[in-house]
Scaffold this motif. Structure first.
Motif, PDB file in Angstrom:
ATOM      1  N   SER A  28       1.801   1.564  -3.626  1.00 13.85           N
ATOM      2  CA  SER A  28       0.628   1.945  -4.410  1.00 13.85           C
ATOM      3  C   SER A  28       0.354   3.437  -4.297  1.00 13.85           C
ATOM      4  CB  SER A  28      -0.595   1.149  -3.938  1.00 13.85           C
ATOM      5  OG  SER A  28      -1.768   1.598  -4.583  1.00 13.85           O
ATOM      6  N   THR A  84      -2.749   2.143  -9.222  1.00  8.45           N
ATOM      7  CA  THR A  84      -3.972   1.469  -8.796  1.00  8.45           C
ATOM      8  C   THR A  84      -3.591   0.107  -8.227  1.00  8.45           C
ATOM      9  OG1 THR A  84      -4.324   0.356 -10.914  1.00  8.45           O
ATOM     10  CG2 THR A  84      -5.228   2.581 -10.685  1.00  8.45           C
ATOM     11  N   VAL A  85      -4.549  -0.551  -7.581  1.00 11.58           N
ATOM     12  CA  VAL A  85      -4.272  -1.885  -7.038  1.00 11.58           C
ATOM     13  C   VAL A  85      -3.879  -2.838  -8.163  1.00 11.58           C
ATOM     14  CG1 VAL A  85      -5.312  -3.890  -5.892  1.00 11.58           C
ATOM     15  CG2 VAL A  85      -5.731  -1.591  -5.013  1.00 11.58           C
ATOM     16  N   THR A 131      -0.374  -2.086  -9.235  1.00 17.87           N
ATOM     17  CA  THR A 131       0.592  -2.512  -8.223  1.00 17.87           C
ATOM     18  C   THR A 131       0.825  -4.013  -8.302  1.00 17.87           C
ATOM     19  OG1 THR A 131      -0.300  -0.751  -6.795  1.00 17.87           O
ATOM     20  CG2 THR A 131       1.228  -2.298  -5.784  1.00 17.87           C
ATOM     21  N   TRP A 142       0.823  -1.218   0.000  1.00 14.29           N
ATOM     22  CA  TRP A 142       0.000   0.000   0.000  1.00 14.29           C
ATOM     23  C   TRP A 142       0.852   1.262   0.000  1.00 14.29           C
ATOM     24  CZ3 TRP A 142      -4.646  -0.970  -1.467  1.00 14.29           C
ATOM     25  CH2 TRP A 142      -5.183  -2.234  -1.218  1.00 14.29           C
TER      26      TRP A 142
END
Length: 483
Positions: free
Chosen positions: A446, A452-453, A456, A443
């Motif tokens: 990110s 974005t997830v 990542t 996180w």
């Protein structure tokens, strides 16, 4: 129905299914539903805890005493470590960027390596800086340089960030004085000297494969821009050619002095926290525990204190001495800290989610199952470490837990120091595989690099897996030769 619930909560396959479903729901909520990651992590973590049958008092505490709950310790454990560091690192990066120092240093690197060699320059930067500092501190200090390099180069932020992250990750996992390798030295009875040698031997090929080869490949295919809020002032094209910092500025942060600072000065300021932290690290190994000098080194080398000193020095040398007022520096500090709030919430929620997964007992169940499989010790060490990493997210926890499990299989079996160091490298390699949503570092990356997830997962998660697999392959081949 009761038997199914009991199977999910008490057996290794059931716990795997339960945690797998939780991760799938989390990814669906973030990627497809577009739910804010902070909210998605919090909801999924609470849902998993209830589904796993964890007591409510353990999940959220009680009305009288909530402090020992997974909710508070999950958030507090990670934020207590990184909140001050993130804040100070962000401010230090802001004053370096605001003064033109980041421009000068990045321009120097690009001048040495050329535009085509910029990813290599960023990778070496992460590799060198990662030796004395923790992974997350390295990100906070070096991220502003990555922003400037990407802005000036006009290419994807991913192309510049991935090599740097590979360098930081390799040193964090494989080399003392980082906590995981140091712990392995004690658990497996191998000298730090052998760990350092084998750390470079096994880690550098992984760094090249993950940071340079994969980073260059994926950096050309995943386009990520540098948001304006990541930079304290707009950038111009002049620094692409190494001509120094740009002159475009925001009205509220107009530079008093446009003459760029010296590269040596910028390098010295960046080196302050690195030198102080390194002094405390090696002082703890070389000096007596009751030594007064060790107390001084420990205080100054605490990451928060070291970064605070660097910030104050930067404020004076790059701000006050160059004509900026204290009020202007305060405004700069406030501007730079605006994006930090959501970053801290997401990282805290990610740590809470990982804490919930760990509390379900899946890590222990996986380790017990793997240790009874009868595999070669180096393969067993790698698989257990991989399982623990994937299950609970923390590389250091995976290293320490696996080291404790494998130690009885190593001691007393006549392995050489080199062979034991290679087993330690296999454990370290397993501890970084497949970083995903239960890893606080996932996180941080990110949010710090505007990913974005999904992006990542495409970039950072694959990078960590390549670094893990290649480094383990080198360790396994060498172990087969020397054992």
């Amino acid at each position: 129905m009761g038997a199914t619930v009991d199977w999910l909560r008490t057996t290794t396959p059931g716990l795997l299914v339960l945690c797998g479903l939780a991760i799938a729901v989390l990814l669906f909520a973030i990627i497809k539903v577009k739910l804010e990651p902070f909210i998605a992590l919090l909801l999924t973590g609470l849902g998993l805890a209830l589904a796993a049958g964890l007591p409510v008092s353990k999940i959220v505490g009680t009305a009288i005493k909530p402090g020992d709950s997974l909710l508070e310790t999950g958030f507090g454990g990670i934020l207590g470590h990184i909140a001050v560091i993130i804040g100070l690192g962000t401010v230090l990066g802001a004053i370096l960027e605001r003064s033109g120092g980041a421009d000068v240093l990045t321009g120097k690197l690009l001048g040495i390596f050329g535009e085509k060699g910029a990813p290599v320059a960023m990778g070496l930067l992460g590799l060198i800086f990662g030796i004395p500092v923790f992974f997350d501190i390295g990100i906070f200090v070096l991220a502003p340089l990555i922003y400037v390099a990407a802005k000036r180069g006009g290419r994807s932020l991913v192309l510049y960030a991935m090599p740097m992250l590979a360098g930081l990750s390799m040193t964090h996992a494989f080399l003392p004085p980082h906590p995981g390798p140091v712990a392995l030295g004690g658990l497996l009875g191998v000298s730090l000297g052998w760990l350092i040698i084998m750390g470079f031997v096994c880690g550098l090929p992984g760094f090249v494969a993950a940071g340079i080869v994969w980073g260059t490949y994926i950096g050309k295919r995943v386009r990520v821009e540098v948001p304006a809020e990541f930079l304290v002032r707009p950038e111009v094209e002049s620094a692409v050619k190494g001509e120094g910092p740009g002159t475009a500025t925001k009205p509220e942060t107009t530079r008093i002095e446009t003459r760029p600072p010296a590269v040596g000065l910028i390098g010295g300021i960046i080196a302050i926290p690195l030198v102080l932290i390194l002094g405390a690290t090696f002082g703890s190994q070389w000096l007596a525990k009751d030594s007064q000098l060790l107390q001084v080194l420990t205080f100054l080398g605490t990451p928060a204190v070291a970064l605070l000193i660097a910030v104050l020095v930067a404020f004076y040398l790059l701000g006050v001495r160059r004509g900026s007022s204290v009020q202007e520096l305060s405004t700069l500090t406030a501007e730079s800290l605006k994006p930090v709030g959501m970053l801290l919430l997401v990282v805290g929620a990610g740590a809470f989610f990982g804490k919930i997964i760990s509390a379900t007992g899946i890590g222990t169940a996986l380790a017990d199952t793997m240790s009874a499989a009868g595999l070669p010790v180096i393969v067993l060490a790698y698989i257990i470490s991989c399982g623990l990493r994937i299950a609970q997210g923390s590389a250091t926890v995976a290293i320490v837990t696996t080291g404790g499990i494998v130690a009885p299989l190593v001691t007393g079996h006549g392995y050489s120091q080199m062979a034991i160091a290679l087993i330690a490298m296999a454990i370290a390699a397993g501890s970084i595989i497949l970083s995903h949503v239960n890893d606080g570092g996932f996180w941080i990356i990110s949010k710090y690099f505007n990913l974005t997830v999904k992006q990542t997962l495409q970039t950072w998660t694959v990078l960590e897996t390549v670094l893990s697999v290649v480094s383990f392959a080198v360790a396994a081949v060498l172990f087969a030769i020397v054992s």
